[in-house]
Write an enzyme that holds these catalytic residues in place. Structure first.
Site, short mmCIF file in Angstrom:
data_model
loop_
_atom_site.label_atom_id
_atom_site.label_comp_id
_atom_site.label_asym_id
_atom_site.label_seq_id
_atom_site.Cartn_x
_atom_site.Cartn_y
_atom_site.Cartn_z
N ASP A 186 1.07 -11.80 -30.51
CA ASP A 186 0.86 -11.34 -31.88
C ASP A 186 1.94 -10.35 -32.28
OD1 ASP A 186 -1.50 -12.87 -32.07
OD2 ASP A 186 -2.62 -11.28 -31.05
N ASP A 219 4.86 -10.84 -25.41
CA ASP A 219 3.65 -10.63 -26.20
C ASP A 219 3.56 -11.77 -27.23
OD1 ASP A 219 1.40 -9.36 -27.31
OD2 ASP A 219 2.63 -8.23 -28.72
#
Length: 320
Positions: free
Chosen positions: A49, A47
Site C-alpha cells: 500500500d 511494501d
C-alpha cells in the site's frame, strides 16, 4: 496544460537536504551511480500500500511495470505488508489483476506471521482476537480456536459485564486492525491479560496511522498502547517495525548478507525503520504516506532512508 513539477523543482534545497539527511534521490544519480545502486542488491522487500497500490483497489501508475522490470533484472521480490484486512486469496487476485504473478509464500503479513509463530511455539489454546474477520479466518484455517464474539452494542452495565467478563480459558490475546473496535472489546482484552499472567499478548500491525482514501486515520497502534498501559503487559509486535518480526523474518529467509537486500516502502516509521533494523538498504517512495515536507523534519537516524524516489514507476527502463 499545467506543468507538473519534478521533485527537484519543488525542492530547491534538495542538495542541502541530501547532505544534512544523508539520503540520495535516485533520479539525481549519474548513470554509473544508478548502475552501482542496482548492482548493490539481489533481493527486494517491497511494501504494497502506497508503493504498488494507491488504495484497496487502485494501482499506482507504472508500479507493476517497475516490479516486472526489476524481476527481469534478476531481482527476487518479497512483499511485506501490515495489511491483514484483505483475505490472502483476494490479495493474490489483486496482484494477478494488475499483471503480477505472486505466490502465497511471497507475501508476508501479520496474520500469517502470527500463525507461524504460534505453530513454532506449539501453542494450543483459545485465542481472543481484536482483529478483522479476514485475520481470524487465517488463524482458523491454520487450526487455531478463536473466541466467538457477540457484535451487539452494549447499552447497560449488565450487558457490559456480559461482554467483558468471561470464563473462556483464553491463552492468547491478539490485536490488529479492527474496524468494529469498541471499548468493551479492549476491556475484555485487558481482563484476559490481567487475570491470566500466562496469557500471550500479541499484536500485528501497530501503525499509529493508516491510510484511507489518501487520508490518515487512527491505526491500531494507540489501542495496543492502551491495553499495554492498563494491563502492564508488553505486546509481542509481529508487524512492521516490530523487533520480533525482524528476528522471525531474518531467520525465515536466511539473509546471510542483509546489506544485499533493498527495502522499498512509503513510511519512514514503519518501512524505513524496519528495513534498517534488518540491515537492508532502504528506498523511500513519495507516492504514499510520506511527503516532501516530512523529509525536511528532524528525522531520526533509523528513519532516514538511504535513497528517495518520487514513485516506483520512475525506475522503469533506467538502463533501456
Amino acid at each position: 496544460m499545467e506543468h507538473k513539477k519534478s521533485f527537484a523543482e519543488l525542492s530547491p534545497t534538495l542538495k542541502e537536504l541530501q547532505i544534512s539527511k544523508s539520503f540520495k534521490h535516485l533520479n539525481e544519480l549519474t548513470p554509473k551511480e544508478k548502475q552501482d545502486f542496482f548492482d548493490s542488491f539481489d533481493v527486494i522487500l517491497c511494501d504494497c500500500d502506497g508503493v504498488i497500490f494507491q488504495s484497496l483497489h487502485d494501482v499506482l501508475p507504472g508500479s507493476t511495470e517497475a516490479i516486472d522490470y526489476l524481476k527481469r533484472q534478476g531481482k527476487e521480490v518479497i512483499y511485506v505488508t501490515n495489511n491483514s484486512i484483505i483475505p490472502i486469496e483476494a490479495q493474490l487476485k489483486k496482484f494477478q489483476k494488475c499483471g503480477l504473478e505472486v505466490k502465497k509464500h511471497e507475501i508476508v503479513h501479520p496474520a500469517q506471521t502470527i500463525s507461524d509463530h504460534l505453530k513454532s511455539i506449539q501453542f494450543d489454546g483459545l485465542i481472543y482476537c481484536v482483529t478483522s474477520e479476514a485475520f481470524k479466518a487465517v488463524l482458523r484455517e491454520e487450526g487455531f480456536q478463536v473466541v466467538e464474539q457477540c457484535t451487539t452494542f452494549v447499552h447497560s452495565l449488565e450487558e457490559l459485564r456480559a461482554a467483558i467478563y468471561s470464563d473462556d480459558p483464553v491463552k492468547a490475546v491478539i490485536i490488529d486492525v479492527d474496524f468494529n473496535l469498541s471499548a468493551s472489546k479492549l476491556m475484555r482484552a485487558h481482563c484476559h491479560l490481567k487475570n491470566n499472567p500466562d496469557c500471550l499478548f500479541i499484536a500485528g500491525a501497530a501503525d499509529t496511522l493508516i491510510s484511507l482514501d489518501g487520508k490518515d486515520v487512527i491505526g491500531p497502534g494507540p489501542y495496543i498502547s492502551v491495553v499495554e498501559n492498563t494491563s502492564k503487559r508488553k505486546a509481542l509486535i509481529l508487524g512492521k517495525p516490530g523487533v520480533a518480526l525482524r528476528d522471525i523474518f531474518m531467520a525465515k529467509y536466511n539473509f546471510k548478507e542483509p546489506q544485499r537486500g533493498l527495502f522499498i516502502g512509503d513510511s519512514l516509521v514503519t518501512d524505513v525503520r524496519f528495513g534498517k533494523m534488518c540491515g537492508f538498504q532502504t528506498l523511500l517512495v513519495l507516492s504514499g504516506s510520506t511527503t516532501r515536507e516530512d523529509l525536511q523534519s528532524n528525522l531520526q537516524e533509523m528513519e532516514t532512508p538511504d535513497y528517495v524516489i518520487d514513485c516506483l514507476a520512475d525506475i522503469n527502463g533506467y538502463f533501456s
